[in-house]
Design an enzyme around this catalytic site. Structure first.
Site, mmCIF file in Angstrom:
data_model
loop_
_atom_site.group_PDB
_atom_site.id
_atom_site.type_symbol
_atom_site.label_atom_id
_atom_site.label_comp_id
_atom_site.label_asym_id
_atom_site.label_seq_id
_atom_site.Cartn_x
_atom_site.Cartn_y
_atom_site.Cartn_z
ATOM 1 N N ARG A 38 8.185 -13.721 2.814
ATOM 2 C CA ARG A 38 8.965 -13.213 1.646
ATOM 3 C C ARG A 38 10.056 -12.430 2.160
ATOM 4 O O ARG A 38 10.980 -11.944 1.356
ATOM 5 C CB ARG A 38 8.153 -12.285 0.528
ATOM 6 C CG ARG A 38 6.843 -13.122 0.020
ATOM 7 C CD ARG A 38 6.210 -12.022 -0.847
ATOM 8 N NE ARG A 38 5.002 -12.860 -1.691
ATOM 9 C CZ ARG A 38 4.451 -12.219 -2.573
ATOM 10 N NH1 ARG A 38 4.601 -11.158 -2.994
ATOM 11 N NH2 ARG A 38 3.643 -12.993 -3.319
ATOM 12 N N ASP A 414 -10.457 -5.993 -5.484
ATOM 13 C CA ASP A 414 -9.370 -7.233 -5.387
ATOM 14 C C ASP A 414 -10.344 -8.568 -5.293
ATOM 15 O O ASP A 414 -11.042 -8.695 -4.615
ATOM 16 C CB ASP A 414 -8.547 -7.119 -4.117
ATOM 17 C CG ASP A 414 -7.289 -7.825 -4.264
ATOM 18 O OD1 ASP A 414 -7.455 -9.228 -4.967
ATOM 19 O OD2 ASP A 414 -6.126 -7.535 -3.943
ATOM 20 N N ASP A 416 -8.899 -11.421 -4.792
ATOM 21 C CA ASP A 416 -8.262 -12.608 -3.829
ATOM 22 C C ASP A 416 -8.648 -12.697 -2.444
ATOM 23 O O ASP A 416 -9.420 -11.708 -1.733
ATOM 24 C CB ASP A 416 -6.728 -12.030 -3.637
ATOM 25 C CG ASP A 416 -6.226 -12.130 -5.073
ATOM 26 O OD1 ASP A 416 -6.679 -12.955 -5.893
ATOM 27 O OD2 ASP A 416 -4.872 -12.063 -5.003
ATOM 28 N N GLU A 419 -4.853 -15.049 2.521
ATOM 29 C CA GLU A 419 -4.058 -16.218 2.730
ATOM 30 C C GLU A 419 -3.231 -16.043 4.063
ATOM 31 O O GLU A 419 -2.838 -14.963 4.416
ATOM 32 C CB GLU A 419 -3.042 -16.587 1.611
ATOM 33 C CG GLU A 419 -3.668 -16.445 0.183
ATOM 34 C CD GLU A 419 -4.584 -17.973 0.103
ATOM 35 O OE1 GLU A 419 -4.411 -18.869 0.788
ATOM 36 O OE2 GLU A 419 -5.538 -18.094 -0.544
ATOM 37 N N ARG A 425 2.618 -9.125 6.326
ATOM 38 C CA ARG A 425 2.560 -7.836 5.500
ATOM 39 C C ARG A 425 1.694 -6.997 5.586
ATOM 40 O O ARG A 425 1.520 -5.768 5.451
ATOM 41 C CB ARG A 425 3.279 -8.281 4.105
ATOM 42 C CG ARG A 425 4.673 -7.733 3.741
ATOM 43 C CD ARG A 425 5.163 -8.291 2.640
ATOM 44 N NE ARG A 425 4.338 -9.587 2.247
ATOM 45 C CZ ARG A 425 3.484 -9.802 0.995
ATOM 46 N NH1 ARG A 425 3.859 -8.930 0.183
ATOM 47 N NH2 ARG A 425 2.937 -11.146 1.016
ATOM 48 N N GLN A 426 0.568 -7.468 5.381
ATOM 49 C CA GLN A 426 -0.875 -6.965 5.189
ATOM 50 C C GLN A 426 -1.508 -6.635 6.332
ATOM 51 O O GLN A 426 -2.290 -7.288 6.756
ATOM 52 C CB GLN A 426 -1.527 -7.781 3.983
ATOM 53 C CG GLN A 426 -0.550 -8.047 3.009
ATOM 54 C CD GLN A 426 -1.384 -8.947 1.551
ATOM 55 O OE1 GLN A 426 -2.478 -8.815 1.557
ATOM 56 N NE2 GLN A 426 -0.637 -9.247 0.708
ATOM 57 N N ASP A 486 0.575 -6.026 -8.344
ATOM 58 C CA ASP A 486 1.853 -6.960 -8.408
ATOM 59 C C ASP A 486 2.347 -7.254 -9.911
ATOM 60 O O ASP A 486 3.115 -8.417 -9.867
ATOM 61 C CB ASP A 486 1.928 -8.021 -7.524
ATOM 62 C CG ASP A 486 0.765 -9.316 -7.943
ATOM 63 O OD1 ASP A 486 0.067 -8.849 -8.800
ATOM 64 O OD2 ASP A 486 0.654 -9.950 -7.047
ATOM 65 N N ASN A 487 1.854 -7.070 -10.786
ATOM 66 C CA ASN A 487 2.030 -7.463 -12.104
ATOM 67 C C ASN A 487 1.972 -6.477 -13.235
ATOM 68 O O ASN A 487 0.937 -5.453 -13.068
ATOM 69 C CB ASN A 487 1.511 -8.744 -12.492
ATOM 70 C CG ASN A 487 -0.227 -8.346 -12.685
ATOM 71 O OD1 ASN A 487 -0.648 -8.113 -13.916
ATOM 72 N ND2 ASN A 487 -0.965 -8.468 -11.863
ATOM 73 N N CYS A 542 15.917 -25.066 -25.717
ATOM 74 C CA CYS A 542 17.019 -26.060 -25.471
ATOM 75 C C CYS A 542 17.688 -26.398 -24.415
ATOM 76 O O CYS A 542 18.110 -27.270 -24.107
ATOM 77 C CB CYS A 542 17.721 -26.164 -26.859
ATOM 78 S SG CYS A 542 18.978 -24.591 -26.957
#
Ligand SMILES: *[C@@H]1O[C@H](CO)[C@@H](O)[C@H](O)[C@H]1NC(C)=O
Ligand SMILES: *[C@@H]1O[C@H](CO)[C@@H](O)[C@H](O)[C@H]1NC(C)=O
Ligand SMILES: *[C@@H]1O[C@H](CO)[C@@H](O)[C@H](O)[C@H]1NC(C)=O
Ligand SMILES: *[C@@H]1O[C@H](CO)[C@@H](O)[C@H](O)[C@H]1NC(C)=O
Length: 902
Positions: A38, A414, A416, A419, A425-426, A486-487, A542
């Site tokens: 990222r 968590d 998850d 991955e 990062r982790q 993250d949300n 549209c």
């Protein structure tokens, strides 16, 4: 440097004024430190490339040094030399998360211990060590081979230097006389559509009402696709801002008159920065002021105090004794940003701060023994265990939060799994952890840093469905809650649980180089749900369907096509054949005139199911015809290029782009010989324009898949296809089952992003929009939030400081929310909003945090309940409701009877 007497006077002044500050020298290239999948979206390819060529010399392997080492190795530089001369001490255990107890016991060198553990974070970075002494006699010419030199725990010699004393930190960067920053904002420029450009000197550009230009005077923009005033196309002009929707661009009087269309984009112009030397900055520091409610002078006082400390070190070759040191630290507390109220500290004896030979000595010197014990007793619930979670756990381990022997605990959850794209990062996760749960893996890694920690790891999502686990009694056993989410939706939910259970909540988030932290404390502050961030901008239906104007629209269109073709339709197909046992039964019922839900679409899918490669290609060819030629022809049939709106203006004007049908080209190099043969045999039905209605209202929503009754022709067609399928034996169980896909952006071999990139690029070509490459398409389609390890580490650090304040019971004035953008750099601390108290009548208030409890009994009637409220609060209830149900409203007929009901 100022002499010690001056310093003493300055310290007195701090004491009087109770100003609290930390000072930071930050600079653009503070950014030097990051990388991850990222991260590419944050830094761009060229910066990533430059970083991958850079070698870094990093001196000092204390807590600060190892933190920097972690971030730059995750970032992916070419090589790092770790330099240090010291041995592992117990003291280090409290700050350096890569040093373990055995290392202290075995008297190992810090740098030798840390090197392999740092190297393990990223196999692409070469990590080596240096043990040479660095002092006035060292020949520093060897530093030439490094692009960046970072010194921690060093005496003031040169370059890039940072230190931490207690809670005071200093960062100084020297990038020389001329340092060019290619992207001074770090923001991706948007395409802004033009409404009009005047023919004048100066000419004025106005943009659409719904889209402010966001420019600053002096910035340059480049013009594209301008109709009429075509000389502007491709030219760069400097803007002078007149209003949020207009700016002037110099003389346009001699140009053609503006007709329609066109857009402009901000042009990034490199900016050169001059960096002063350390000597200059020591005398007259330029400070980054994080808190505008406090004067700058107190920051300078800390600067002076740190210099005095260095002078002492130089003269005595050691730090002052802990007693004095703690006074220094206390004074810095007074002066710190963090506004730790000195009350509790002042009343503490110096023994509070004395070392006890354990891993908390360094922390103890800052906050005292009593506070250390409070931290150890904490029971914390952390929701989420991704990037922020890993950094938080490291901080908990170093602070000694939740130690088993004090019956403290950190509960993390968590759902998850780890991955590949998480690894850079982790930092608690390694390649051999792939596909293991984040929470249990992180718990194990945390115990590795501090074996006394009690971590209870769960795999649950925190949401209404798990309220039987995370119930009220669970919350009442906690001291506070930390989100590492993250949300927004999950944050809102956790916040609502914290409010109803009166628990403090520490929230944080990052986006690229930006980060924020928010502190929520019962009875004192507002909650997360008290403010609403602007909703995510949705693309009008549209626009997506017929009138894309920018690449985001075509990418979203392709993403929707993916979802419909590969997820939605196959799922519908499977659901149909699960409800209906066999094709024969369906045929009988349809022949009998029954209309079965989604039968038409299902039978269409079934009859078109390809069984050979050639058929797949033929289908693709027909899809191409449909989407990139016929749809365009249809649009131009419904709205010819000269169509005018009621007010006489052209229908096809910016931001609407008229489509151009694409002719399928067999000569295109993309169609290989083998495909050409198949493709040339595909029969393309002739195009006949339809008289259909095309949605042009931007506020119109996507119509629900309404179940239109089938026309009798469609019905006959479906029955015919089904009969054919049955007679040709194409209704085997295999034929009645499809495998829906699940969109997965991170697996490059599955073709998902390739499909979206190609479909979006073709649609972009149809509408004359600049196509996006695969990487950009992936970011937009996958809604990837750009991220870098340094921003994550920073928010986690700020949250840890707020945690200390909450645990210490410091007042509202001490709490700070933070927003930063490391790229500019901006660092702003603000007070949280105080809770709103609504008066009911004299001396009775309520706020979001209130919960009034009336204890009843088995036969408690509504009337008794109302009496209890009258008695306890002296209030007259005007009505009683439960959720949205009205239980008692005096004016309602019949409600008076309910008073006797239990
Ligand atoms: C642009 O502004 C000029 C002057 O106000 C006006 O005459 C012209 O019609 C406008 N053009 C368009 C395309 O709106
Ligand atoms: C400028 O843009 C207009 C509108 O797209 C186009 O017709 C014209 O050819 C362009 N001119 C130049 C010089 O690019
Ligand atoms: C709350 O949840 C815990 C498990 O987390 C369970 O043991 C307890 O019985 C629950 N309490 C209530 C009141 O439901
Ligand atoms: C908040 O205030 C209420 C009423 O004043 C009090 O009962 C409650 O204990 C307070 N909560 C906290 C967490 O301090």
């Amino acid at each position: 440097p100022p002499s010690p007497p001056t310093m003493a006077a300055d310290l007195m002044e701090i004491d009087d004024s109770l100003y609290r500050y930390v000072y930071l020298f930050l600079s653009h290239t503070f950014l030097i430190s990051f990388l991850c999948s990222r991260q590419r979206y944050v830094l761009g390819d060229s910066a990533m490339h430059q970083m991958a060529q850079s070698s870094v010399f990093l001196s000092g392997m204390g807590g600060l040094g190892v933190e920097i080492a972690k971030n730059i190795v995750l970032a992916g530089v070419k090589a790092v030399t770790l330099h240090d001369t010291k041995q592992c001490e117990t003291w280090d255990l409290g700050c350096n998360f890569f040093i373990h107890k055995e290392d202290v016991f075995n008297q190992r060198r810090r740098v030798e211990v840390v090197c392999p553990r740092v190297a393990e974070l990223n196999p692409y970075v070469h990590v080596d060590t240096s043990l040479c002494p660095l002092d006035d006699n060292t020949d520093l010419s060897f530093l030439r081979k490094y692009q960046c030199v970072i010194l921690t725990e060093a005496r003031l010699i040169s370059l890039h230097l940072c230190d931490a004393f207690g809670i005071c930190v200093r960062v100084f960067c020297d990038f020389g006389e001329e340092f060019e920053v290619s992207d001074p904002t770090g923001e991706e420029p948007k395409e802004i559509f033009i409404q009009n450009i005047s023919q004048d000197n100066p000419g004025v550009v106005t943009c659409m009402d719904n889209q402010p230009h966001g420019l600053q005077t002096g910035q340059s923009v480049i013009f594209r696709e301008v109709g009429g005033m075509e000389e502007l196309n491709g030219s760069v002009r400097q803007a002078t801002v007149l209003s949020p929707h207009s700016f002037s661009i110099g003389d346009t009087a001699h140009l053609h008159s503006y007709a329609h269309g066109g857009y402009f984009v901000l042009v990034k112009t490199p900016k050169t920065f001059r960096f002063e030397t350390l000597e200059q900055q020591l005398y007259d520091p330029q400070l980054l002021i994080p808190d505008f409610s406090k004067p700058e002078v107190s920051l300078k006082n800390i600067h002076v105090a740190m210099l005095a400390l260095e002078t002492f070190q130089e003269q005595h070759s050691r730090l002052p004794n802990i007693g004095y040191f703690c006074i220094f630290v206390s004074l810095c507390f007074l002066a710190s940003t963090f506004y730790l109220i000195i009350g509790p500290l002042q009343s503490l004896s110096p023994e509070e701060f004395l070392p006890r030979g354990d891993r908390y000595d360094a922390l103890r010197a800052c906050i005292g023994e009593s506070m250390c014990i409070e931290l150890q007793k904490l029971r914390v619930f952390m929701v989420g265990c991704g990037a922020i979670g890993c950094e938080m756990l490291k901080n908990f381990a170093l602070l000694g939060v939740g130690l088993a022997r004090s019956s403290g605990e950190v509960c993390i959850t968590d759902p998850d799994l780890i991955e590949k794209s998480n690894l850079n990062r982790q930092f608690l996760f390694r390649p051999h952890h792939l596909q293991k749960p984040k929470s249990t893996t992180a718990a194990e890694a945390t115990r590795n840093i501090n074996p006394d920690m009690q971590v209870d790891a769960h795999l649950n999502k925190v949401c209404p469905a798990t309220e039987s686990i995370y119930n009220d009694s669970f919350y009442s056993g906690l001291n506070l809650v930390v989100t590492a989410l993250d949300n927004v939706e999950a944050r809102r939910y956790v916040d609502s649980r914290c409010v109803s259970n009166q628990r403090a909540l520490l929230d944080s988030g990052t986006m690229g180089t930006k980060g924020h932290t928010e502190i929520i404390v019962p009875n004192l502050t507002e909650s997360y749900n008290s403010h609403r961030d602007p909703p995510e901008e949705e693309i009008p239906f549209c626009t997506l369907k017929s009138f894309p104007s920018v690449i985001e629209h075509t990418i979203q269109w392709a993403r929707d096509k993916f979802e419909n073709a590969f997820v939605h339709k196959p799922s519908m197909y499977n659901a149909f054949w699960q409800t209906h046992s066999s094709a024969e039964v369906v045929l009988l019922r349809m022949q009998a005139g029954e209309s079965l839900e989604s039968s038409f679409q299902v039978i269409k899918l079934m009859s078109r199911q390809p069984s050979q490669w050639e058929q797949c290609i033929a289908i693709a060819r027909l899809k191409f015809e449909k989407y990139f030629k016929r749809k365009a022809l249809q649009l131009l049939h419904s709205f010819p290029l000269d169509t005018r709106l009621k007010d006489g203006s052209l229908f096809w004007q910016s931001p609407k782009r008229p489509p151009t049908p694409i002719e399928f080209d067999l000569q295109d190099p993309l169609t290989s010989i083998k495909l050409s043969r198949i493709l040339s045999e595909v029969k393309i039905p002739e195009y006949r324009p339809l008289e259909k209605c095309i949605e042009t209202d931007e506020t119109a929503k996507k119509p629900d898949q309404v179940k239109l009754p089938l026309s009798s022709e469609e019905e006959r067609e479906a029955i015919l296809h089904l009969e054919q399928a049955i007679s040709t034996d194409r209704v085997t169980p295999e034929c009645l089952r499809m495998s829906p896909l699940q969109f997965e952006k991170d697996d490059d071999s599955n073709g998902h992003i390739d499909f979206i990139t190609a479909a979006s690029a073709l649609r972009a070509k149809t509408y004359n929009i600049e196509p996006a490459d695969r990487l950009k398409t992936k970011r937009i389609a996958g809604k990837i939030i750009p991220a870098i390890a340094t921003a994550t580490a920073a928010v986690a650090g700020l949250v840890a400081l707020e945690l200390i304040k909450v645990v210490g019971g410091y007042g509202f004035e001490s709490f700070k929310n933070c927003f930063f953008n490391l790229a500019i750099p901006v660092f702003v601390l603000t007070e949280p909003a105080a809770v709103k108290k609504t008066p009911i009548r004299n001396n009775i208030y309520f706020s979001i945090w209130d919960c009034w409890t009336i204890f009843g009994h088995e036969d408690f009637t509504l009337s008794e309940f109302m009496n209890a409220v009258r008695e306890k609060y002296g209030l007259e209830p005007t009505m009683v409701v439960h959720g949205v149900k009205m239980l008692y409203v005096p004016v309602m007929p019949g409600h008076s009877k309910r008073l006797k009901v239990t």
